[in-house]
Scaffold this active site. Structure first.
Site, PDB file in Angstrom:
ATOM      1  N   GLU A  35       0.786  -1.231   0.000  1.00 26.43           N
ATOM      2  CA  GLU A  35       0.000   0.000   0.000  1.00 26.43           C
ATOM      3  C   GLU A  35       0.817   1.280   0.000  1.00 26.43           C
ATOM      4  O   GLU A  35       0.361   2.320   0.506  1.00 26.43           O
ATOM      5  CB  GLU A  35      -0.903   0.015   1.230  1.00 26.43           C
ATOM      6  CG  GLU A  35      -0.181   0.144   2.590  1.00 26.43           C
ATOM      7  CD  GLU A  35       0.177  -1.176   3.235  1.00 26.43           C
ATOM      8  OE1 GLU A  35       0.455  -1.197   4.453  1.00 26.43           O
ATOM      9  OE2 GLU A  35       0.177  -2.197   2.531  1.00 26.43           O
ATOM     10  N   GLU A  90      -5.941  -2.482  -0.304  1.00 28.38           N
ATOM     11  CA  GLU A  90      -4.825  -1.541  -0.375  1.00 28.38           C
ATOM     12  C   GLU A  90      -5.288  -0.081  -0.367  1.00 28.38           C
ATOM     13  O   GLU A  90      -4.610   0.785   0.195  1.00 28.38           O
ATOM     14  CB  GLU A  90      -3.984  -1.821  -1.625  1.00 28.38           C
ATOM     15  CG  GLU A  90      -3.457  -3.250  -1.728  1.00 28.38           C
ATOM     16  CD  GLU A  90      -2.715  -3.703  -0.494  1.00 28.38           C
ATOM     17  OE1 GLU A  90      -2.851  -4.878  -0.127  1.00 28.38           O
ATOM     18  OE2 GLU A  90      -1.997  -2.891   0.122  1.00 28.38           O
TER      19      GLU A  90
END
Length: 1028
Positions: free
Chosen positions: A435, A468
């Site tokens: 992420e 994410e």
């Protein structure tokens, strides 16, 4: 972090047998058949070559460059019966004892010492010990490496400092950095050379002195620092490699309140693993090798790319400049500010300074030749990048990302903070996704999906993207202070992943998937080797091991339970918004979250902190027992712990929001009632007498329920009379719970069978797949124990239970996700159990696929079944392999790989493992998948276990000790073992690893699981023999 644990579940969940991670060890069995002429060794030179060892009567899967066995080793072999033959396993204990490289003890030629000599030696030792004790207990002495210098009655004892690489004392002795320095900003210049696979860098760190100190301690790993300056003067950088720490000592103290700058120049090699700044490549449409470089810094690898304060709490801003050839492009967290032509013919790209403070593990940069697909969404430019040949597979990701970004902006009442959001598919990427702020990186299989792909394939991609994107708020905007609270990142992202998609794309039907992962989280958390959601993390291996189902799925599960407990629909959301706004840009711990939620609910007199601390501060979960007498209900709670040996029995209590329905109203949400169980036991009354109660409505609570013998009988009878009397979630919950209680020893297996009598009438995905998974687990354990007669009868029972439902499945396109999940599970089960009709259909479909040169599309949910059947046949394996090598569509290619790894052919198993270890034709990142697939058969797992033993050191070079990949490999080869011989071999191997992995939590889980399997089999084999 990465979605590694999540993605593994997503890729496995499409059908039941793929949910099972099976394995076996080598049995010490009689009936050894000499395979002197057929024994296969792991190839030392050529992956296509199979070497035969005439002297060996064993099968050895060997790493490249290994020495052949000598005669002494052959005498130490144990045997395993395999399909009417016996392959021999090299015992790790035997290997060490018989090694020709072991130093032999010299002949005993010395004379026996005299009595006088013995007396003198004893007196000398006593004197030395006495002197040592006198100095040790001397008051006021501070002991350091340099000795006792002067009395010290006020200061605590100083630590013993380690020695740095240049021989000087290193000025820090702890894993975590001192808090005296705060980095404010980084100015990074990187010059990667993709031809030489090296890079140089210049890092300028501006910092604030919070507390007066004479040292700066930070991180760096595998960096050759060529020059360092501080206040325009050269300084010496000390390095302590075991903790990957760097330091600068100062003769004069740095005063609190000062601002200063440390500048370093350095060089390094690209990482050969999947972390740090690492090299990667792909083969383009013209079969040319194209090289690129990418980063993966979470959790502890930013230090491998640049010197930094590599802990989540040290947030700072970053200005990044990267040089490249003109044929490449670069990406980083922020939009590109400018590009400058350099005198050496390269181009330097400079990116905007980060507009928010961020942790080092979220920094990212890429040098490649990718192409984008771009769209503007809510004042943010969203781009999906891929290798040029796969740009046509980015459209779905771009569409679902746009929807999710708008949803999260609205739901959190905080807009995404950057002007751009890049999603990048990287050919070589170990995690499911990562992420990084503004630059999210993915495996190709979790981002790219074809236009004709099934909804089930799109569900995988959408789930990972949703996870994410949620991190851009939970983890990036607000970050945990230390890795002990990783669940604040991963638990929230996992929860939001499912919740968001139910709103944004309800056609993906993620509810069944979320239910399944909650069951698996309960299974893991029932082990004594589990850990609390928020737990101490004191080593790098423990940091890696926090990325597991407790941080992800249990974290998400308790948030679901909490949300279901809140009054009204919006209270939980209000609490989350309060938390995000209060701590925006900061670091937090678990208490901060609970306090924010408690503030929002103060008017409802609900103390969230008091309730939820019981769920995050202790491992495990409660077993709730219910006793129904007329209209009076008595509930009791205890710790559901499968292993009670060597554990301290505490009076663990949980604050449990017990939900329940009854026979008069059991389906609609308004039927649900709640009773809060805070004490060891409690009683309440119903408004009327009822026949049965079902607790934990739709399994939104993280606990297991035992209804007692009469309660279970009443529920079984109710389902047998009317399968629709409970929701499909509640039916699946009952199946999961009763198998768990059987494993605990609280219910007999006959009670399990009594409940399962209704299952043949069930047609819903979640209860059917849960029953399939549980029964398949027993079947695989019987197979691994070589209980061939019982395994055959269990197979027949499974087939007869689901025969009617299986027969109704078609082999054509199916639009509904839930029906795709059900069909995939049933047909894969049938083909894995060698059902003739299933294998014929799959074989026919594969032949049509080959004859069409790949133009015929196999429905996405059937591909795994078809490719597995093709991979198990010697007639079609080579054809499948050829298709795999030339395939470009990643999701389909991964299913082909699983099919190839399903073969029972020894030479081909060796070939696949060799390719995976080398990274040729099969990417090394896929080795955990290959091993997991091989372990679904007894034969394959023999190879996998031997391969792991022979190549352990090479595996932990690629996959860090404690990482999710290593956890998955260990689970694959051990979770179906159930004999003492298997336990002994696993224990012997891992205990011999010492600092190379013996202390991993996943090893303790493996040993505990084998013991539990053994206990269950010992208890239930007689019952199985009679019942079957």
């Amino acid at each position: 972090m990465d979605c590694g644990a999540e993605t593994a579940e997503l890729h496995k969940r499409a059908s039941l047998p793929r949910n099972m991670i099976e394995n076996s060890m080598f049995e010490e069995e009689p009936d050894v058949v000499d395979l002197a002429k057929d024994s296969t060794t792991f190839p030392a030179l050529d992956p296509d070559e199979v070497t035969y060892e005439p002297r060996s009567s064993r099968l050895l899967v060997r790493g490249l460059g290994e020495n052949d066995m000598d005669d002494d080793e052959e005498d130490c072999e144990s045997s395993a019966r395999l399909l009417g033959m016996s392959f021999m396993n090299r015992s790790s204990a035997h290997r060490s004892n018989s090694s020709p490289y072991t130093r032999q003890a010299p002949p005993r030629s010395c004379s026996r010492p005299s009595s006088r000599t013995i007396v003198v030696c004893v007196l000398f030792l006593v004197i030395v010990a006495s002197v040592t004790m006198v100095f040790y207990f001397l008051p006021g002495c501070t002991f350091t490496k340099a000795g006792c210098h002067k009395p010290n009655k006020t200061n605590p004892i100083e630590p013993v400092y380690p020695i740095s690489t240049n021989g000087e004392l290193f000025p820090w002795a702890q894993l975590r950095l001192p808090q005296s320095i705060k980095p404010l900003s980084y100015d990074l210049t990187l010059n990667p050379d993709l031809d030489k696979m090296t890079f140089t860098g210049r890092t300028v760190i501006s910092m604030s002195i919070l507390h007066s100190t004479n040292r700066i301690v930070f991180h760096g790993a595998n960096l050759n620092i060529t020059k360092a300056t501080f206040k325009a003067s050269d300084v010496t950088i000390l390095e302590y490699k075991p903790r990957q720490q760097l330091a600068v000592n100062f003769s004069e103290e740095l005063k609190a309140g000062q601002y200063c700058v440390l500048t370093m120049e350095y060089s390094a090699n690209f990482s050969n693993a999947y972390d740090g700044f690492y090299k990667s490549f792909y083969i383009d449409k013209d079969r040319n090798k194209r090289v690129l470089a990418a980063t993966q810094f979470e959790p502890l690898s930013a230090r491998k790319a640049f010197p930094c304060f590599d802990e989540p709490a040290f947030k700072a801003t970053f200005l990044i400049k990267i040089s490249r050839k003109k044929t490449y492009m670069t990406l980083s967290n922020m939009p590109k500010a400018k590009s400058t032509n350099l005198s050496n013919g390269l181009v330097q790209d400079e990116f905007e300074k980060t507009s928010v403070n961020m942790s080092t593990y979220l920094v990212a940069f890429i040098v490649a030749d990718f192409t984008p697909n771009t769209k503007n969404v809510s004042e943010t430019q969203v781009s999906v990048y891929s290798v040029p040949e796969k740009n046509g597979h980015t459209e779905y990701a771009l569409t679902i990302t746009s929807k999710l970004l708008e949803f999260y902006n609205n739901f959190f009442d905080i807009n995404y903070p950057l002007k751009k959001l890049d999603l990048v598919a990287i050919p070589d990427f170990l995690a499911g996704a990562m992420e990084n702020l503004g630059l999210i990186t993915f495996r190709e299989t979790t981002l790219l999906v074809g236009k004709e792909s099934s909804l089930l394939e799109k569900q995988v991609v959408a789930s990972v993207i949703a996870h994410e994107l949620a991190h851009q708020w939970f983890g990036n905007l607000v970050t945990m202070t230390w890795w002990n609270d990783l669940w604040l990142n991963e638990g929230f992202a996992t929860y939001m992943e499912y919740m968001s998609l139910q709103e944004v794309s309800p056609d993906l039907e993620t509810g069944n998937l979320f239910l399944s992962v909650r069951f698996r989280a309960l299974d893991k958390d029932a082990l004594n080797s589990s850990h609390a959601v928020s737990t101490d993390v004191n080593t790098t291996e423990q940091v890696e091991e926090m990325f597991d189902s407790v941080s992800y799925e249990k974290g998400a599960s308790i948030l679901l339970m909490l949300n279901a407990s809140f009054p009204g629909d919006q209270q939980f959301r209000k609490g989350i918004i309060e938390y995000l706004k209060q701590f925006s840009g900061l670091n937090t711990d678990t208490d901060d979250l609970w306090n924010s939620l408690t503030q929002v609910l103060s008017t409802h007199h609900m103390n969230v902190s008091q309730m939820m601390t019981s769920w995050t501060s202790q491992k495990g979960f409660p077993l709730v027992t219910v006793n129904l007498m007329g209209n009076q209900v008595t509930l009791a709670q205890e710790h559901f712990l499968l292993t009670s040996d060597n554990t301290t029995h505490t009076s663990s209590l949980w604050h449990i929001p017990v939900t329940y329905v009854n026979d008069s109203c059991s389906l609609a949400p308004e039927c649900r009632q709640v009773f809060t169980l805070k004490n060891k036991s409690d009683t309440f009354k119903l408004s009327e007498n009822v026949t049965w109660l079902k607790l934990n409505y739709k399994n939104t609570g993280f606990y297991i329920v035992d209804y007692g013998k009469d309660g279970w009988s009443a529920l079984a009878q109710a389902l047998f009379s009317n399968v629709g009397v409970l929701t499909h979630e509640d039916r699946a919950s009952l199946i999961h719970n009763i198998f768990a209680l059987s494993r605990l020893g609280r219910v007999s297996f006959l009670q399990v069978i009594n409940l399962l009598k209704y299952v043949s009438a069930d047609t819903e995905t979640s209860p059917v797949t849960e029953a399939l998974l549980q029964l398949n687990n027993i079947y695989r354990q019987l197979e691994k124990r070589q209980e061939s007669n019982l395994a055959s009868r269990m197979k027949n029972f499974i087939m007869s239970t689901f025969r009617n439902l299986t027969a109704k499945q078609t082999w054509e396109e199916e639009e509904n996700v839930s029906k795709q999940e059900l069909r995939s599970a049933l047909l894969e089960m049938a083909c894995n159990l060698n059902d003739e009709n299933c294998t014929q259909q799959a074989t026919s479909l594969f032949k049509k696929y080959m004859e069409s040169n790949g133009t015929l599309r196999i429905p996405g949910d059937l591909q795994q079944t078809v490719f597995t059947v093709a991979g198990r046949s010697d007639e079609t394996w080579d054809a499948l392999f050829n298709i795999y090598v030339h395939a470009t569509y990643d999701s389909e290619k991964r299913k082909m790989l699983k099919g190839l790894a399903s073969t029972q052919n020894p030479q081909r198993l060796v070939q696949i493992l060799s390719f995976g270890l080398r990274g040729s034709l099969i990417q090394t990142q896929e080795l955990p998948l290959v091993i997991s697939t091989m372990c679904q058969s007894f034969a394959g797992c023999l190879f996998a276990w031997d391969f792991i033993q022979e190549n352990w050191d090479r595996l932990i070079e690629k996959f860090p000790i404690g990482s999710f990949a290593i956890q998955a490999i260990i689970k694959s080869v051990t979770s179906q073992s159930s004999t003492q011989a298997q336990l002994n071999k696993v224990q012997a191997f891992f205990s011999g690893l010492k600092e190379r992995g013996s202390q991993m939590r996943s090893v303790q889980e493996a040993l505990e699981t084998i013991k539990l399997n053994q206990r269950w089999m010992d208890r239930n084999l007689p019952t199985l023999q009679k019942w079957l």
